[in-house]
Design an enzyme around this catalytic site. Structure first.
Site, PDB file in Angstrom:
ATOM      1  N   HIS A 142     -13.683   4.765   8.142  1.00  8.16           N
ATOM      2  CA  HIS A 142     -12.628   3.403   7.624  1.00  8.16           C
ATOM      3  C   HIS A 142     -13.222   2.619   6.331  1.00  8.16           C
ATOM      4  CE1 HIS A 142     -10.396  -0.295   9.411  1.00  8.16           C
ATOM      5  NE2 HIS A 142     -10.321  -0.247   8.024  1.00  8.16           N
ATOM      6  N   ASP A 175      -8.708   7.768   8.331  1.00  4.09           N
ATOM      7  CA  ASP A 175      -9.615   6.661   7.784  1.00  4.09           C
ATOM      8  C   ASP A 175      -9.901   5.799   8.900  1.00  4.09           C
ATOM      9  OD1 ASP A 175     -11.479   5.710   6.122  1.00  4.09           O
ATOM     10  OD2 ASP A 175     -10.174   4.296   5.701  1.00  4.09           O
ATOM     11  N   GLU A 188     -12.939   2.219  17.085  1.00  6.11           N
ATOM     12  CA  GLU A 188     -13.974   2.396  16.093  1.00  6.11           C
ATOM     13  C   GLU A 188     -15.054   1.505  16.330  1.00  6.11           C
ATOM     14  OE1 GLU A 188     -12.196   0.935  12.234  1.00  6.11           O
ATOM     15  OE2 GLU A 188     -10.605   2.397  12.494  1.00  6.11           O
ATOM     16  N   GLY A 207     -11.443   2.917   3.610  1.00  5.78           N
ATOM     17  CA  GLY A 207      -9.885   2.632   2.689  1.00  5.78           C
ATOM     18  C   GLY A 207     -10.375   1.672   1.334  1.00  5.78           C
ATOM     19  N   SER A 208     -11.125   0.446   1.755  1.00  7.08           N
ATOM     20  CA  SER A 208     -11.127  -0.797   0.699  1.00  7.08           C
ATOM     21  C   SER A 208     -12.529  -0.389   0.313  1.00  7.08           C
ATOM     22  CB  SER A 208     -10.828  -1.955   1.474  1.00  7.08           C
ATOM     23  OG  SER A 208     -11.495  -2.445   2.636  1.00  7.08           O
ATOM     24  N   ILE A 212       0.842  -1.221  -0.209  1.00  5.52           N
ATOM     25  CA  ILE A 212      -0.099   0.013  -0.021  1.00  5.52           C
ATOM     26  C   ILE A 212       1.005   1.275  -0.068  1.00  5.52           C
ATOM     27  CG2 ILE A 212      -1.836   1.191   1.341  1.00  5.52           C
ATOM     28  CD1 ILE A 212      -2.922  -1.548   2.381  1.00  5.52           C
ATOM     29  N   THR A 271      -4.525   5.720   6.947  1.00 11.28           N
ATOM     30  CA  THR A 271      -5.342   4.592   6.550  1.00 11.28           C
ATOM     31  C   THR A 271      -5.093   3.304   6.874  1.00 11.28           C
ATOM     32  OG1 THR A 271      -3.944   4.516   4.473  1.00 11.28           O
ATOM     33  CG2 THR A 271      -5.887   5.938   4.194  1.00 11.28           C
ATOM     34  N   ALA A 272      -4.118   3.200   7.871  1.00 10.09           N
ATOM     35  CA  ALA A 272      -3.670   1.934   8.286  1.00 10.09           C
ATOM     36  C   ALA A 272      -4.374   1.339   9.486  1.00 10.09           C
ATOM     37  CB  ALA A 272      -2.143   2.004   8.743  1.00 10.09           C
ATOM     38  N   ARG A 273      -4.034   1.854  10.684  1.00 11.95           N
ATOM     39  CA  ARG A 273      -4.809   1.627  12.111  1.00 11.95           C
ATOM     40  C   ARG A 273      -4.792   2.799  13.055  1.00 11.95           C
ATOM     41  NH1 ARG A 273      -7.018  -1.679   9.370  1.00 11.95           N
ATOM     42  NH2 ARG A 273      -7.098  -3.964   9.678  1.00 11.95           N
TER      43      ARG A 273
HETATM   44  C1  DGY Z   1      -7.951  -4.403   6.062  1.00  7.43           C
HETATM   45  O1  DGY Z   1      -8.168  -5.152   5.247  1.00  7.43           O
HETATM   46  O2  DGY Z   1      -7.151  -4.690   7.092  1.00  7.43           O
HETATM   47  C2  DGY Z   1      -9.023  -3.130   6.137  1.00  7.43           C
HETATM   48  O3  DGY Z   1      -8.485  -2.144   7.209  1.00  7.43           O
HETATM   49  C3  DGY Z   1     -10.486  -3.361   6.043  1.00  7.43           C
HETATM   50  O4  DGY Z   1     -10.711  -2.700   4.688  1.00  7.43           O
END
Ligand code: DGY
Length: 330
Positions: free
Chosen positions: A296, A273, A278, A298-299, A169, A247-249
């Site tokens: 959240h 995000d 959460e 991102g995906s 990523i 966008t990670a954690r």
């Molecule tokens: C993941 O895949 O780890 C994401 O945070 C969920 O979209």
């Protein structure tokens, strides 16, 4: 535990608990190939409920909303043999406890790289250009005229972007950032080969790159080492007016420190995000106009969420066919 013949349902298909409501195409395939226990109401289950629902299921397909800590894993019925998570991140699963119990665990790498990198760019642009504030202003009917000084933001083009964690990523974020003429720096334990580095500058010590970070994009996994990594001391190393995106954690960031820096103006903005705890994020973020917040996502594209589901099912299929699942992490 090695893959092998599963306990089967009445019609010979292995029972599979699917903990959350997944995209239609994914559920259709799960229901075709498994005796699938779906969750059309999308109830979020705690460990005790999960243990109850998993009775009779050799496979469970979980998401990041289920916390499979050591206690939740110990509570699972003996017949559970594989946990396929619908995520690339595995910080919600105690992999050590899973391995100790002989549980196979798989994740969904690769398929969400592009969507997550797109989301990182959205956060970079949205935070820098005050997109949340602009949208709120228009919707509130408060936009009175074009104004030379209205919501002036931070220029993105040509700035330095520092990426913490240059895996799939991080590298995809770097590729996109180059389209904005950004100068890319990164920090990972090992330097990438030139074809992956693509001219980016490696810093063995992430703290060494922080003074260069007009923008910092967090793209590393949450581990014991990265928990709370972006704290007050490290934020102080960054240039005044920098922008942080995550966008990670969430727990990679110390919320107290980030909120203080957004309040003081040390940081111009943050694009977030992901959050600690959460969806109950620290409510102080809600009062910060310079925090650009997403739930959240991102995906969250149709293509990617389908691909994540298919990847999880590919892993389950391999396991139940007696093969090694391609994305086994425990
Ligand atoms: C993941 O895949 O780890 C994401 O945070 C969920 O979209």
């Amino acid at each position: 535990m090695t893959p092998g013949s599963p306990p089967t349902g009445n019609d010979g298909r292995p029972p599979l608990l699917v903990t959350r409501h997944l995209p239609e195409a994914v559920e259709a395939r799960a229901a075709r190939d498994y005796d699938a226990r779906l969750n059309p109401q999308d109830v979020v289950h705690d460990g005790a409920a999960l243990a109850r629902l998993a009775r009779g299921c050799p496979g469970i397909l979980v998401t990041t909303s289920e916390r499979l800590d050591a206690a939740a894993i110990a509570a699972l019925p003996d017949e559970v043999r594989i946990v396929a998570t619908y995520s690339v991140g595995v910080d919600h699963i105690d992999l050590g406890a899973a391995s100790a119990r002989g549980l196979v665990v798989t994740n969904t790498p690769d398929v969400l790289t592009d969507a997550t990198a797109d989301a990182a760019m959205l956060l970079i642009l949205g935070a820098a250009r005050r997109a949340g504030e602009g949208e709120r202003l228009v919707r509130a009917g408060q936009w009175k005229s074009w104004t030379p000084t209205l919501l002036l933001g931070v220029q993105v083009t040509g700035k330095r972007l520092c990426i913490l964690g240059m895996g799939r990523i991080g590298q995809a974020v770097a590729r996109r950032a180059r389209g904005f003429d950004m100068e890319v720096h990164y920090s990972t334990r090992r330097r990438l080969p030139p074809e992956q580095e693509q001219g980016a500058t490696w810093h063995a010590d992430p703290e060494e790159m922080l003074p260069l970070a007009d923008f910092l994009s967090i793209n590393c996994p949450l581990t014991a080492e990265t928990r709370g990594w972006l704290d007050g001391r490290r934020i102080a190393l960054m240039p005044d007016g920098a922008v942080v995106v995550n966008t990670a954690r969430g727990p990679i960031v110390d919320d107290d420190a980030l909120i203080a820096a957004l309040r003081s103006g040390k940081l111009a903005a943050a694009g977030l995000d992901v959050f600690t705890n959460e969806p109950d994020l620290d409510p102080r973020y809600l009062d910060l106009p310079n925090a650009f917040l997403q739930p959240h996502l991102g995906s969250a594209t149709v293509e990617t969420r389908n691909a994540m589901g298919f990847r999880a099912l590919d892993n389950l299929d391999a396991f139940f066919a007696g093969r090694e699942p391609p994305d086994r992490v425990a």
